[in-house]
Design an enzyme around this catalytic site. Structure first.
Site, PDB file in Angstrom:
ATOM      1  N   VAL A  52       5.385   3.273  -6.189  1.00 55.15           N
ATOM      2  CA  VAL A  52       5.475   4.591  -6.824  1.00 55.15           C
ATOM      3  C   VAL A  52       6.611   4.640  -7.838  1.00 55.15           C
ATOM      4  O   VAL A  52       6.427   5.092  -8.978  1.00 55.15           O
ATOM      5  CB  VAL A  52       5.661   5.689  -5.739  1.00 55.15           C
ATOM      6  CG1 VAL A  52       6.080   7.016  -6.354  1.00 55.15           C
ATOM      7  CG2 VAL A  52       4.363   5.871  -4.976  1.00 55.15           C
TER       8      VAL A  52
ATOM      9  N   THR B 213       6.174  10.646   0.079  1.00 55.23           N
ATOM     10  CA  THR B 213       5.332  11.509   0.913  1.00 55.23           C
ATOM     11  C   THR B 213       6.123  11.865   2.167  1.00 55.23           C
ATOM     12  O   THR B 213       6.491  10.974   2.942  1.00 55.23           O
ATOM     13  CB  THR B 213       4.032  10.778   1.290  1.00 55.23           C
ATOM     14  OG1 THR B 213       3.377  10.406   0.081  1.00 55.23           O
ATOM     15  CG2 THR B 213       3.121  11.655   2.128  1.00 55.23           C
TER      16      THR B 213
ATOM     17  N   GLU C  80       3.366  12.434  -5.116  1.00 60.62           N
ATOM     18  CA  GLU C  80       2.659  11.506  -6.004  1.00 60.62           C
ATOM     19  C   GLU C  80       1.241  11.260  -5.465  1.00 60.62           C
ATOM     20  O   GLU C  80       1.069  11.084  -4.270  1.00 60.62           O
ATOM     21  CB  GLU C  80       3.435  10.178  -6.077  1.00 60.62           C
ATOM     22  CG  GLU C  80       2.823   9.154  -6.981  1.00 60.62           C
ATOM     23  CD  GLU C  80       2.573   9.713  -8.378  1.00 60.62           C
ATOM     24  OE1 GLU C  80       3.530  10.092  -9.056  1.00 60.62           O
ATOM     25  OE2 GLU C  80       1.388   9.765  -8.791  1.00 60.62           O
ATOM     26  N   PHE C  81       0.268  11.220  -6.376  1.00 62.10           N
ATOM     27  CA  PHE C  81      -1.128  11.034  -5.950  1.00 62.10           C
ATOM     28  C   PHE C  81      -1.741   9.761  -6.521  1.00 62.10           C
ATOM     29  O   PHE C  81      -2.951   9.581  -6.454  1.00 62.10           O
ATOM     30  CB  PHE C  81      -1.968  12.248  -6.359  1.00 62.10           C
ATOM     31  CG  PHE C  81      -1.516  13.522  -5.708  1.00 62.10           C
ATOM     32  CD1 PHE C  81      -1.963  13.867  -4.437  1.00 62.10           C
ATOM     33  CD2 PHE C  81      -0.613  14.375  -6.339  1.00 62.10           C
ATOM     34  CE1 PHE C  81      -1.528  15.036  -3.816  1.00 62.10           C
ATOM     35  CE2 PHE C  81      -0.171  15.541  -5.722  1.00 62.10           C
ATOM     36  CZ  PHE C  81      -0.629  15.869  -4.462  1.00 62.10           C
TER      37      PHE C  81
ATOM     38  N   ARG D 283      -3.232   6.101  -7.263  1.00 58.17           N
ATOM     39  CA  ARG D 283      -3.918   5.106  -6.430  1.00 58.17           C
ATOM     40  C   ARG D 283      -3.513   3.728  -6.912  1.00 58.17           C
ATOM     41  O   ARG D 283      -3.588   3.463  -8.122  1.00 58.17           O
ATOM     42  CB  ARG D 283      -5.448   5.226  -6.585  1.00 58.17           C
ATOM     43  CG  ARG D 283      -6.039   6.526  -6.121  1.00 58.17           C
ATOM     44  CD  ARG D 283      -7.432   6.696  -6.705  1.00 58.17           C
ATOM     45  NE  ARG D 283      -7.406   6.670  -8.172  1.00 58.17           N
ATOM     46  CZ  ARG D 283      -8.462   6.517  -8.954  1.00 58.17           C
ATOM     47  NH1 ARG D 283      -9.655   6.338  -8.424  1.00 58.17           N
ATOM     48  NH2 ARG D 283      -8.355   6.516 -10.274  1.00 58.17           N
ATOM     49  N   GLU D 284      -3.088   2.869  -6.000  1.00 60.73           N
ATOM     50  CA  GLU D 284      -2.784   1.492  -6.412  1.00 60.73           C
ATOM     51  C   GLU D 284      -4.048   0.901  -7.031  1.00 60.73           C
ATOM     52  O   GLU D 284      -5.152   1.146  -6.572  1.00 60.73           O
ATOM     53  CB  GLU D 284      -2.343   0.673  -5.194  1.00 60.73           C
ATOM     54  CG  GLU D 284      -0.972   1.099  -4.703  1.00 60.73           C
ATOM     55  CD  GLU D 284      -0.535   0.419  -3.409  1.00 60.73           C
ATOM     56  OE1 GLU D 284      -1.072  -0.654  -3.085  1.00 60.73           O
ATOM     57  OE2 GLU D 284       0.329   0.975  -2.730  1.00 60.73           O
TER      58      GLU D 284
ATOM     59  N   LYS E 269       0.305  17.318  -0.217  1.00 57.22           N
ATOM     60  CA  LYS E 269       0.174  15.856  -0.189  1.00 57.22           C
ATOM     61  C   LYS E 269      -0.368  15.369   1.149  1.00 57.22           C
ATOM     62  O   LYS E 269      -1.336  14.610   1.210  1.00 57.22           O
ATOM     63  CB  LYS E 269       1.537  15.208  -0.491  1.00 57.22           C
ATOM     64  CG  LYS E 269       1.551  13.709  -0.395  1.00 57.22           C
ATOM     65  CD  LYS E 269       0.633  13.044  -1.410  1.00 57.22           C
ATOM     66  CE  LYS E 269       0.471  11.567  -1.123  1.00 57.22           C
ATOM     67  NZ  LYS E 269      -0.425  10.885  -2.041  1.00 57.22           N
TER      68      LYS E 269
ATOM     69  N   ASN F   3      -4.198  13.600   1.664  1.00 59.41           N
ATOM     70  CA  ASN F   3      -4.455  12.254   2.190  1.00 59.41           C
ATOM     71  C   ASN F   3      -5.214  12.310   3.512  1.00 59.41           C
ATOM     72  O   ASN F   3      -6.101  11.497   3.765  1.00 59.41           O
ATOM     73  CB  ASN F   3      -3.131  11.488   2.374  1.00 59.41           C
ATOM     74  CG  ASN F   3      -2.731  10.775   1.088  1.00 59.41           C
ATOM     75  OD1 ASN F   3      -3.331  10.995   0.041  1.00 59.41           O
ATOM     76  ND2 ASN F   3      -1.731   9.923   1.166  1.00 59.41           N
TER      77      ASN F   3
ATOM     78  N   CYS G  60      -0.556   4.086   2.900  1.00 58.28           N
ATOM     79  CA  CYS G  60      -0.484   5.557   2.930  1.00 58.28           C
ATOM     80  C   CYS G  60      -1.333   6.211   4.011  1.00 58.28           C
ATOM     81  O   CYS G  60      -0.789   6.889   4.881  1.00 58.28           O
ATOM     82  CB  CYS G  60      -0.863   6.112   1.560  1.00 58.28           C
ATOM     83  SG  CYS G  60       0.352   5.725   0.294  1.00 58.28           S
TER      84      CYS G  60
HETATM   85  P1  NAD Z   1       7.732   0.748  -1.464  1.00 62.16           P
HETATM   86  O1  NAD Z   1       8.106   0.264  -0.126  1.00 62.16           O
HETATM   87  O2  NAD Z   1       6.859  -0.085  -2.339  1.00 62.16           O
HETATM   88  O3  NAD Z   1       9.057   1.063  -2.295  1.00 62.16           O
HETATM   89  C1  NAD Z   1      10.169   1.734  -1.773  1.00 62.16           C
HETATM   90  C2  NAD Z   1      11.416   1.151  -2.418  1.00 62.16           C
HETATM   91  O4  NAD Z   1      12.542   1.934  -2.042  1.00 62.16           O
HETATM   92  C3  NAD Z   1      11.731  -0.286  -1.979  1.00 62.16           C
HETATM   93  O5  NAD Z   1      11.818  -1.117  -3.123  1.00 62.16           O
HETATM   94  C4  NAD Z   1      13.090  -0.168  -1.266  1.00 62.16           C
HETATM   95  O6  NAD Z   1      13.899  -1.302  -1.456  1.00 62.16           O
HETATM   96  C5  NAD Z   1      13.665   1.072  -1.946  1.00 62.16           C
HETATM   97  N1  NAD Z   1      14.747   1.716  -1.198  1.00 62.16           N
HETATM   98  C6  NAD Z   1      14.816   2.028   0.114  1.00 62.16           C
HETATM   99  N2  NAD Z   1      15.995   2.623   0.393  1.00 62.16           N
HETATM  100  C7  NAD Z   1      16.688   2.700  -0.760  1.00 62.16           C
HETATM  101  C8  NAD Z   1      17.973   3.214  -1.121  1.00 62.16           C
HETATM  102  N3  NAD Z   1      18.781   3.761  -0.212  1.00 62.16           N
HETATM  103  N4  NAD Z   1      18.358   3.115  -2.399  1.00 62.16           N
HETATM  104  C9  NAD Z   1      17.568   2.562  -3.323  1.00 62.16           C
HETATM  105  N5  NAD Z   1      16.329   2.063  -3.054  1.00 62.16           N
HETATM  106  C10 NAD Z   1      15.904   2.129  -1.784  1.00 62.16           C
HETATM  107  O7  NAD Z   1       7.072   2.174  -1.247  1.00 62.16           O
HETATM  108  P2  NAD Z   1       5.912   2.884  -2.128  1.00 62.16           P
HETATM  109  O8  NAD Z   1       4.584   2.325  -1.776  1.00 62.16           O
HETATM  110  O9  NAD Z   1       6.342   2.941  -3.548  1.00 62.16           O
HETATM  111  O10 NAD Z   1       5.959   4.357  -1.498  1.00 62.16           O
HETATM  112  C11 NAD Z   1       7.077   5.211  -1.688  1.00 62.16           C
HETATM  113  C12 NAD Z   1       6.694   6.597  -1.206  1.00 62.16           C
HETATM  114  O11 NAD Z   1       5.632   7.106  -2.009  1.00 62.16           O
HETATM  115  C13 NAD Z   1       6.180   6.647   0.235  1.00 62.16           C
HETATM  116  O12 NAD Z   1       6.579   7.855   0.820  1.00 62.16           O
HETATM  117  C14 NAD Z   1       4.681   6.632   0.066  1.00 62.16           C
HETATM  118  O13 NAD Z   1       4.004   7.227   1.151  1.00 62.16           O
HETATM  119  C15 NAD Z   1       4.512   7.456  -1.204  1.00 62.16           C
HETATM  120  N6  NAD Z   1       3.288   7.171  -1.962  1.00 62.16           N
HETATM  121  C16 NAD Z   1       2.857   5.886  -2.101  1.00 62.16           C
HETATM  122  C17 NAD Z   1       1.707   5.632  -2.844  1.00 62.16           C
HETATM  123  C18 NAD Z   1       1.182   4.222  -2.988  1.00 62.16           C
HETATM  124  O14 NAD Z   1       0.041   4.075  -3.444  1.00 62.16           O
HETATM  125  N7  NAD Z   1       1.945   3.186  -2.656  1.00 62.16           N
HETATM  126  C19 NAD Z   1       1.009   6.689  -3.453  1.00 62.16           C
HETATM  127  C20 NAD Z   1       1.513   7.981  -3.320  1.00 62.16           C
HETATM  128  C21 NAD Z   1       2.648   8.213  -2.564  1.00 62.16           C
END
Ligand code: NAD
Length: 432
Positions: free
Chosen positions: A11, A121, A153-154, A156-157, A206, A210, A262
């Site tokens: 995200v 989320t 955030e919505f 989709r990978e 959100k 989901n 997610c």
């Molecule tokens: P991710 O694990 O890919 O990335 C999270 C990042 O945060 C990691 O790189 C980690 O090192 C970093 N991090 C953790 N603690 C930290 C800190 N204290 N300081 C700085 N960086 C820090 O996660 P993601 O898939 O990007 O998801 C993030 C959020 O978004 C989640 O809540 C998820 O549910 C939500 N989300 C994800 C998607 C998706 O498709 N992946 C879509 C919508 C919402």
């Protein structure tokens, strides 16, 4: 505007790059120093179509940079987005440790007004706790003003850039005029519907979205089992249902169920949020049960079609939890591989993007192949787990000739059963 993104994962990296593309100055921060060093050298931590090029261009044009120091980044910011992970705890609750840590670090780095926006989320009422954490950590700088907002955030990978740039809607949970004005200005170039609401409602939008999509997938998977019993075709049923605009066709593809980072955790978290507030979201418990059963139905199909699994060679096509990404978090492939290995099968596998990550987490005995044809060669059975486009256009005659026996088990319904029958391939799919 000056934007800081904290958490440079799926995200954060996509959002940061896209905000830069819209003309903002963006610093993406992560506490994983290796990730930041790699990003500075354009080594991508994830595969997401189009992201590499967009990121390079915005770095070269000096709108996008990377840092492992929240402190420095916050100094140069107007708006700070929290994009860290919110994984499941053992009891299903969302683990908000990372969110709390970031809120504290932001507070310790602030020297004047900032807007802190949660994009992760999170359970309803997290905004309230983020505000409390920031306030507590401002300590002797209590005069510094700040706002907290929620912009879930919505994306989709696999389609993340397009989803960011052309969203169905943008949800802005904000409760002061300053916060609403800043976020409206930031998102205005995206020309879509802005849903401006209170923070609790934004957070609920959100989780409810989901959970609804997960339930929709489980619904069609339950229907697919009935279809198999009565000789109906679930793809026709879904088509007929989906033409009804009240229902819609998307998320009505029967298969091996939802996975990914997610849906499983968000459904768990939403059930727990309901329980905490005395609301039994039992509809979601059933959706979750159907989902975990569905993968077992699929594994049983493989077992039944091979009679004895021990020493059989099984080719797997697709490992990522869906096409267009290399993400293996909660991917059905993980459960399928471990079930088949525990029965003594020999596994060959191919995925267009996820093999580097798969090599680091899957059993050493899994043989990774250079393409789908090599994965199929010499197999007793070929299993389709992820519906990558390139599998849809495979030369099935070549596949058939190279296999020990022509048996394909398709968890994603990418081929027509009648075509396969005509080709002399034994073909099992889901709900047909
Ligand atoms: P991710 O694990 O890919 O990335 C999270 C990042 O945060 C990691 O790189 C980690 O090192 C970093 N991090 C953790 N603690 C930290 C800190 N204290 N300081 C700085 N960086 C820090 O996660 P993601 O898939 O990007 O998801 C993030 C959020 O978004 C989640 O809540 C998820 O549910 C939500 N989300 C994800 C998607 C998706 O498709 N992946 C879509 C919508 C919402």
């Amino acid at each position: 505007m000056n934007i800081v993104i904290v958490g440079t994962g799926y995200v954060g990296l996509v959002s940061g790059t896209c905000f830069a593309e819209l003309g903002n100055n963006v610093i993406c921060v992560d506490n994983n120093k290796k990730k930041i060093e790699n990003l500075k050298k354009f080594i991508m931590p994830i595969y997401e179509p189009g992201l590499d090029d967009l990121m390079r261009r915005n770095v070269k044009e000096r709108r996008l940079s990377f840092s492992s120091s929240i402190k420095q980044a916050v100094k140069a910011s107007d708006i700070i987005f929290i994009c860290v992970g919110t994984p499941s705890k053992d009891n299903g609750d969302a683990d908000l440790t990372y969110v709390e840590n970031v809120a504290r670090e932001i507070a310790l780095s602030m020297d004047s007004y900032r807007l802190i926006v949660d994009k992760s989320t999170v359970p309803v009422e997290t905004g309230k706790w983020v505000a409390h954490t920031v306030k507590m950590n401002l300590k002797n700088r209590k005069g510094i003003k700040f706002d907290v907002a929620s912009c879930p955030e919505f994306l989709r990978e696999g389609h993340a850039i397009d989803d960011f740039m052309r969203p169905d809607r943008i949800v802005i949970g904000a409760e002061t005029k300053t916060a609403v004005d800043l976020l409206t200005r930031l998102f205005r170039p995206l020309k879509t519907t802005l849903v401006v609401t209170d923070i609790n409602s934004a957070e609920l939008i959100k989780h409810a979205s989901n959970s609804f999509l997960a339930a929709k997938i489980s619904f069609i998977n339950a229907v697919s089992r009935l279809c198999e019993k009565v000789g109906a075709d679930v793809t026709k049923v879904a088509y007929g249902m989906g033409l009804d605009r009240r229902i819609g066709r998307s998320f009505l593809d029967a298969g091996i169920g939802y996975g990914g980072s997610c849906f499983p955790k968000d459904v768990d978290a939403f059930i727990r949020i309901g329980e905490k507030h005395g609301c039994n979201l039992s509809i979601l418990k059933e959706a979750r049960r159907i989902n975990s059963e569905q993968i077992k139905v699929f594994i049983r199909k493989i077992e039944d079609s091979l009679w004895v699994v021990k020493d059989k060679t099984i080719g797997l096509l697709g490992l990522s939890f869906k096409p267009g990404t290399d993400d293996l978090r909660n991917a059905p492939s993980l459960e399928i591989v471990s079930a088949l290995l525990s029965e003594g099968a020999k596994i060959k596998a191919f995925d267009p993007q996820a093999m580097p990550k798969a090599r680091t987490i899957m059993d050493k005995s899994v043989k990774f192949c250079a393409d789908a044809y090599k994965a199929a060669a010499g197999c007793d059975c070929l299993v389709i787990i992820t519906e990558w486009d390139e599998f849809k256009s495979m030369d099935l005659t070549r596949i058939k000739k190279s296999m020990k026996q022509p048996l394909i088990i398709d968890g994603r319904n990418i081929f027509e059963p009648r075509t396969m029958e005509k080709m002399g391939i034994k073909y099992l799919s889901m709900g047909r």
